[in-house]
Design a protein around this motif. Structure first.
Motif, PDB file in Angstrom:
ATOM      1  N   SER A   1       0.845  -1.184   0.000  1.00 62.19           N
ATOM      2  CA  SER A   1       0.000   0.000   0.000  1.00 62.19           C
ATOM      3  C   SER A   1       0.889   1.246   0.000  1.00 62.19           C
ATOM      4  O   SER A   1       1.689   1.429  -0.907  1.00 62.19           O
TER       5      SER A   1
ATOM      6  N   VAL B   1      -0.027  -4.293  -3.438  1.00 62.04           N
ATOM      7  CA  VAL B   1      -0.994  -3.219  -3.725  1.00 62.04           C
ATOM      8  C   VAL B   1      -0.318  -1.857  -3.626  1.00 62.04           C
ATOM      9  O   VAL B   1      -0.731  -0.986  -2.863  1.00 62.04           O
TER      10      VAL B   1
ATOM     11  N   THR C   1      -1.348  -7.015  -6.911  1.00 56.67           N
ATOM     12  CA  THR C   1      -2.468  -6.093  -6.760  1.00 56.67           C
ATOM     13  C   THR C   1      -3.783  -6.849  -6.878  1.00 56.67           C
ATOM     14  O   THR C   1      -3.801  -8.067  -7.104  1.00 56.67           O
TER      15      THR C   1
ATOM     16  N   ASP D   1      -9.646  -3.409  -5.829  1.00 58.06           N
ATOM     17  CA  ASP D   1      -9.127  -2.534  -4.779  1.00 58.06           C
ATOM     18  C   ASP D   1      -9.664  -1.120  -4.987  1.00 58.06           C
ATOM     19  O   ASP D   1      -9.521  -0.548  -6.068  1.00 58.06           O
TER      20      ASP D   1
ATOM     21  N   ARG E   1      -8.820   1.356  -2.728  1.00 62.66           N
ATOM     22  CA  ARG E   1      -7.917   2.260  -2.016  1.00 62.66           C
ATOM     23  C   ARG E   1      -6.686   2.590  -2.864  1.00 62.66           C
ATOM     24  O   ARG E   1      -6.320   3.747  -3.003  1.00 62.66           O
ATOM     25  N   VAL E   2      -6.030   1.548  -3.351  1.00 67.67           N
ATOM     26  CA  VAL E   2      -4.953   1.744  -4.323  1.00 67.67           C
ATOM     27  C   VAL E   2      -5.386   1.008  -5.584  1.00 67.67           C
ATOM     28  O   VAL E   2      -5.357  -0.225  -5.635  1.00 67.67           O
TER      29      VAL E   2
ATOM     30  N   HIS F   1      -8.494  -4.501  -1.530  1.00 67.58           N
ATOM     31  CA  HIS F   1      -7.230  -3.983  -1.007  1.00 67.58           C
ATOM     32  C   HIS F   1      -6.536  -4.993  -0.101  1.00 67.58           C
ATOM     33  O   HIS F   1      -5.310  -5.058  -0.066  1.00 67.58           O
TER      34      HIS F   1
END
Length: 717
Positions: free
Chosen positions: A571, A595, A653, A657, A659-660, A689
């Motif tokens: 992240s 991610v 990843t 997701d 968030r990212v 995520h």
């Protein structure tokens, strides 16, 4: 050939996933100009953002096929590591029961099942505060299954439980599930007397629904188009979901909205927070349809949280805040007049960061941080009385304590060598009672391993703590021996601390002679608020140079060497990984980025993207400020890929997701491949995520990553 959204045939970006992947996919280039502050950037891979485009999906699947082909030789090692992880875990197990109301609540895991089953058993009487000893496979008198997540997950590739709240009388469960990975949950209600779900459902909620003490209403939050929890709703059970009443909406896009109930169950709380400012609203829980009142009006840069307590028969609030106190202090104010006189309960102390206050009817616990370690103390007449744990490195915290009148304090504890442990601290006797230490099967002996703390020096003189763990013989090796292989982990954002904790999966590295280390870099919270402030906004580069300084210190001290050093982060820690790959590629043999937030400038420039506006307090606002724009561009991993020799890189990843976004590592790896970097991309095609769901799936994913790390380190069996 495939059809574009317009129906025009186009060539695919790569071969189908089912075809052998002998060469890496070659992402097409579609120049997309972006101009800010007089600076124009040509982005060749922004087209990968079109998640629903079949061409994008085909490209991601081709990348997966290439990664699978490149790492096919590790299949046997992956299986062995998965079996090792599985063999260390007591698959059929139970958590320590927690008392709430007339029941002990706990969860069961069973061999072969991905998810836990939530259960409860009746207490023996009102004075029963000693949790029952529950053994795997042994029936529990009066046990009732509250929710079996394995049943709820049937037919779904992904499953996440986002809300779990039982009414005060124990008769109703409010729970919410996400079966996609996008963190939008469907709220449901279960009659615990019959075990049947009621007909009401509420779609598209955030996690964390709260039932009113009378069980008549449920409060929940929803998100805006940017995935920001922004609205609190009150829903009366037995009515249609459309009849829910909007209680509160926060228009400022920098603020997240949360909802809760004080431990005393006397007040509802609406909690508002940006990265640097907070505000709390209270409502007497006996009047759930009443109006919420602000405790302290928000002031830019002032953070606070409240805990209800009773002093000499008066309802008061302990307010943990940083108004003029960098390390935070605790004051007491009257609920009836919270903006009136403040009595200092715990003053600010240099070198100490107060992190939380847990109030009970007869005692108060305080979570704090000193010397980079998370600690717990009881509030006594003369100040804080720390609860001692006899290890040089550890993390201690307040666990689940739902009852207002309980005479004990549930604590959690662990270290790099001590598995996760649960204690009850008996307040009256000043005594710790160990309730459970997570079993590690296969003959694990903590004395076979050693943990230690060393310090690196950054270029500006800051001392960077590093936590290490290895088999004892690794640290006892003669100085003439070849340095050991080492995995260095880092994060360094949002004031989040990466504390020394145990991992059963990590033993597969340690037992192969690998040392594990955590670089506690600036931007995290390990050494207090200043540590965080000096690793954000226009000092963000300190996070990256601290990590490089930590790596160089470990090399210079003989712990490892560049050819035997792998870095890992996820992240915002993935941003760290991308930055150090550009800044110091020769320092590392490999970099694992989970991610990863590797295209931060593109994301933070777009206020329409999920969670962007709230991030401006962390990174700055490059849309409005040319200095922030130039600074972020100077370190953005995607913007700074150059013609140089990169270490091996694995990016992982998830397509859902929020968030990212998956597009960041997809673009980054495409650009890295342009300059000949040995890079692999793995995309989970049905996860968010947090990655895959289910413990066995998570173990397989970690086995995949550990096998890659060992391969880079030339430590395969």
């Amino acid at each position: 050939m495939t059809d574009s959204p317009s129906g025009t045939p186009t060539s695919t970006a790569a071969a189908p996933a089912t075809a052998p992947a002998a060469t890496p996919p070659d992402a097409k280039r579609v120049p997309a100009p972006r101009t800010h502050h007089g600076d124009t950037v040509i982005d060749d891979y922004e087209w990968l953002r079109a998640k629903e485009d079949p061409e994008v999906v085909a490209y991601l699947e081709a990348e997966n096929a290439f990664t699978q082909s490149e790492l096919a030789h590790l299949e046997g090692l992956r299986v062995r590591i998965f079996d090792e992880i599985k063999s260390r875990v007591q698959e059929t197990d139970l958590s320590v029961p927690t008392r709430e109301g007339s029941w002990w609540y706990y969860s069961r895991t069973e061999e072969g099942k991905q998810y836990a089953t939530s259960c409860r058993a009746p207490i023996d009487g009102p004075d029963d505060w000693t949790p029952p000893r529950i053994e795997p496979g042994v029936p529990v008198d009066g046990e009732q299954i509250v929710l079996d997540a394995n049943v709820e997950a049937e037919g779904h590739d992904f499953f996440s439980l986002g809300s779990f709240d039982v009414s005060a009388d124990g008769g109703l469960l409010a729970y919410a599930v996400d079966t996609v990975g996008d963190e939008r949950y469907t709220l449901r209600f279960r009659d615990l007397a019959t075990g049947e779900d009621r007909p009401e459902t509420v779609p598209n909620t955030s996690p964390g629904a709260t039932l009113s003490p009378d069980g008549r209403y449920v409060f929940y939050t929803t998100v805006d188009d940017a995935w920001r929890p922004d609205t609190v709703w009150r829903y009366e059970l037995g009515t249609s979901a459309e009849s829910a009443v909007k209680v509160f909406t926060e228009p400022d896009e920098r603020y997240w909205v949360g909802f809760g109930l004080t431990r005393s169950r006397k007040y509802f709380e609406i909690e508002l927070g940006s990265k640097i400012t907070s505000e709390v609203l209270l409502l007497d829980a006996s009047d759930p349809t009443g109006e919420f009142e602000v405790v302290w009006p928000r002031r830019e840069g002032v953070e606070y949280e409240v805990s209800h307590t009773v002093v000499d028969g008066e309802d008061r609030l302990y307010v943990l805040h940083n108004d003029g106190a960098e390390g935070f202090e605790v004051v007491s104010v009257a609920v009836a007049d919270p903006r009136g006189e403040r009595d200092v309960v715990i003053p600010h102390r240099e070198g100490t960061r107060l992190e939380g206050v847990s109030t009970f009817r007869d005692h108060t616990a305080v979570s704090f941080r000193r010397d980079g370690l998370a600690r717990v103390a009881m509030l006594g007449p003369d100040g804080l009385d720390e609860i001692d744990f006899d290890e040089p490195l550890f993390t201690a915290g307040v666990g689940s304590n739902p009852e207002w009148e309980q005479p004990t304090l549930r604590l959690t504890f662990g270290s790099l060598v001590t598995p996760a442990s649960v204690f009850d601290y008996v307040v009256a006797d000043d005594m710790l009672r160990l309730l459970k230490r997570q079993p590690v099967l296969g003959g694990y002996d903590p004395t076979d391993y050693e943990q230690r703390r060393v310090w690196a020096t950054a270029s500006d003189g800051a001392r960077i703590p590093i936590s290490l763990v290895a088999r004892r013989e690794q640290f006892d090796r003669p100085s003439s021996a070849r340095p050991a292989p080492l995995l260095l982990y880092g994060y360094g954002s949002y004031e989040i601390s990466i504390d020394p904790s145990f991992s059963a999966a990590r033993l597969s590295l340690l037992d192969r002679g690998v040392t594990f280390a955590i670089a506690h870099v600036r931007g995290g919270g390990e050494l207090g608020r200043a540590w965080y402030d000096n690793g954000k906004m226009l000092t963000k580069r300190n996070t990256f140079t601290d990590f490089i300084a930590a790596a160089e210190h470990l090399i210079e001290s003989g712990y490892t060497e560049p050819s035997r050093l792998v870095a890992e982060g996820g992240s915002a820690g993935g941003l760290l990984m991308g930055a150090v790959a550009n800044l110091a590629p020769a320092t590392f043999a490999g970099i694992l980025a989970n991610v990863p937030f590797v295209d931060p400038l593109t994301s933070i420039l777009d206020p329409e993207l999920p969670l962007t506006v709230i991030e401006w307090d962390e990174w700055g606002n490059p849309l409005a400020d040319p200095e922030v724009y130039a600074y972020m561009k100077s370190y953005s991993p995607y913007e700074n890929v150059t013609e140089q020799a990169y270490p091996k890189i694995l990016a992982v990843t998830s397509i859902n997701d929020t968030r990212v976004l998956y597009v960041e590592p997809a673009k980054w790896t495409a650009r890295l491949r342009d300059v000949g970097a040995p890079v692999l991309l793995k995309t989970e095609m049905s996860a968010g995520h947090g990655g895959v769901s289910g413990r066995y799936s998570a173990w397989k994913e970690r086995a995949f990553e550990l096998a890659w790390i060992l391969d880079v380190l030339n430590e395969t069996d």
